[in-house]
Design a protein around this motif. Sequence first.
Motif, PDB file in Angstrom:
ATOM      1  N   SER A   1       0.844  -1.186   0.000  1.00 35.37           N
ATOM      2  CA  SER A   1       0.000   0.000   0.000  1.00 35.37           C
ATOM      3  C   SER A   1       0.883   1.240   0.000  1.00 35.37           C
ATOM      4  CB  SER A   1      -0.944   0.023   1.214  1.00 35.37           C
ATOM      5  OG  SER A   1      -0.260   0.447   2.360  1.00 35.37           O
TER       6      SER A   1
ATOM      7  N   GLN B   1       0.350   5.435   0.690  1.00 37.83           N
ATOM      8  CA  GLN B   1      -0.563   6.511   1.068  1.00 37.83           C
ATOM      9  C   GLN B   1       0.178   7.825   1.066  1.00 37.83           C
ATOM     10  OE1 GLN B   1      -3.040   5.836   4.653  1.00 37.83           O
ATOM     11  NE2 GLN B   1      -1.813   4.014   4.879  1.00 37.83           N
TER      12      GLN B   1
ATOM     13  N   ARG C   1      -4.329   7.202  -2.171  1.00 34.35           N
ATOM     14  CA  ARG C   1      -3.903   5.826  -1.856  1.00 34.35           C
ATOM     15  C   ARG C   1      -3.712   5.048  -3.134  1.00 34.35           C
ATOM     16  NH1 ARG C   1      -5.422   3.020   3.250  1.00 34.35           N
ATOM     17  NH2 ARG C   1      -4.640   1.289   2.035  1.00 34.35           N
TER      18      ARG C   1
ATOM     19  N   ASP D   1      -3.484   1.113  -4.115  1.00 35.27           N
ATOM     20  CA  ASP D   1      -3.588  -0.267  -3.637  1.00 35.27           C
ATOM     21  C   ASP D   1      -3.738  -1.199  -4.834  1.00 35.27           C
ATOM     22  OD1 ASP D   1      -3.953   0.056  -0.616  1.00 35.27           O
ATOM     23  OD2 ASP D   1      -5.485   1.423  -1.385  1.00 35.27           O
TER      24      ASP D   1
ATOM     25  N   SER E   1      -3.476   1.642   8.537  1.00 34.57           N
ATOM     26  CA  SER E   1      -2.786   0.759   7.586  1.00 34.57           C
ATOM     27  C   SER E   1      -3.505  -0.588   7.400  1.00 34.57           C
ATOM     28  CB  SER E   1      -1.341   0.521   8.034  1.00 34.57           C
ATOM     29  OG  SER E   1      -1.350  -0.048   9.319  1.00 34.57           O
TER      30      SER E   1
END
Lengths: 185, 86
Positions: free
Chosen positions: A94, A96, A115, A117, B84
Motif C-alpha cells: 500500500s 498513502q 492511496r 492499492d 494501515s
Amino acid sequence: MVTGYKQEYVYKHPWERVTSASWRKFADAENKRILSHILEVDMLNHSLDSSNGILRTTRAITVHCPGPWFVRKIVGQDMCHCVESTVVDARSRSMQLISKNISLQKFIEVQEMTRYDPHPDNPAGWTLCRQETSIRIKPFSALASMAEKVEQRCAERFLQNSGKSKEVMERICKYLEAESSGFSL
Amino acid sequence: MKEKKTSSKSSSSTSPCSHLRDAYNNCFNRWYSEKFMKGHWDKQECVAEWQKYRACLSQHLDDKLLSHFLEAEQIDQNHLSKPSNE
C-alpha cells in the motif's frame, strides 16, 4: 465552507510499477513541461523501517497557483508551499500520501489524500488509485465572502491538474514497462 | 531546456541544489524499483547522495519555511501510521 470531492482511477499496471511512477512523476524534463504548476519538489526527510519494509518520506512541494485577479490582490502571492507525507508498506503493498498547504493557511486549507492499492479484481496486474481532496476557505479570512467561488475555482484547477498528473503517470508506467521487458537504456 | 523557468521562482528556490537533487532522485528511484519493490528493504541506499543534497538544502531552504515543513510532517506521519490495516 468546505468543498470536497473524491476520485478513483484504475491503472492497468501492477502496484510496484505504479508507485515507482509516482516517485518519478515530477522528475524528468518532459513531465515538468506538462506539470508546469509544480515549481520545486524536494525530499526533506526519509526513513526506512528495515524490519517491516515500511518507507516514510516527507517532501516539500512548491506550486504555482495564480488564481483569479481578485484573489491575487488579497493574497499577494501566486506561489504556495505544500508538504507531502508518504508511507509505503512494501509487505502489504500500500502507498498513502497526504499533501497539504503550509503557506497561505490563514486564507485556505487544501488537503489531498491519495492511496495506491492493488486492484481487488486483479491484484497482481492492476492498481486502484483513490483520491480525496478537500478545500476550505477560512471563515474569517478576507476571502470568506467569496469562499464558495474561490473554492469552486480551486477545485476546478485541482481536477484539471490531476488529469495532467494521470497522463504523466500513464506515460511513465509505459516507459517502465518497456524498460522491464528488455529495452533498458 | 530544464532550467527555463528559473526566472519565475522565488528567492527561497532550491534550484542551486538541482544537480544534487537529480543525482539523489536517480539513485532513490533506482533503489525503489529495483530493490525496495523486490523485497530487499534491509538497507537504505544512496546515503552519500542524500548527505550532499541535504547539506545543500539546509543552506538554501529558508529556515522558517523548513521548520513549517517539519511541523506539518510530524502531524501527517502520525495520521498516516494509523489506518494501515484497511
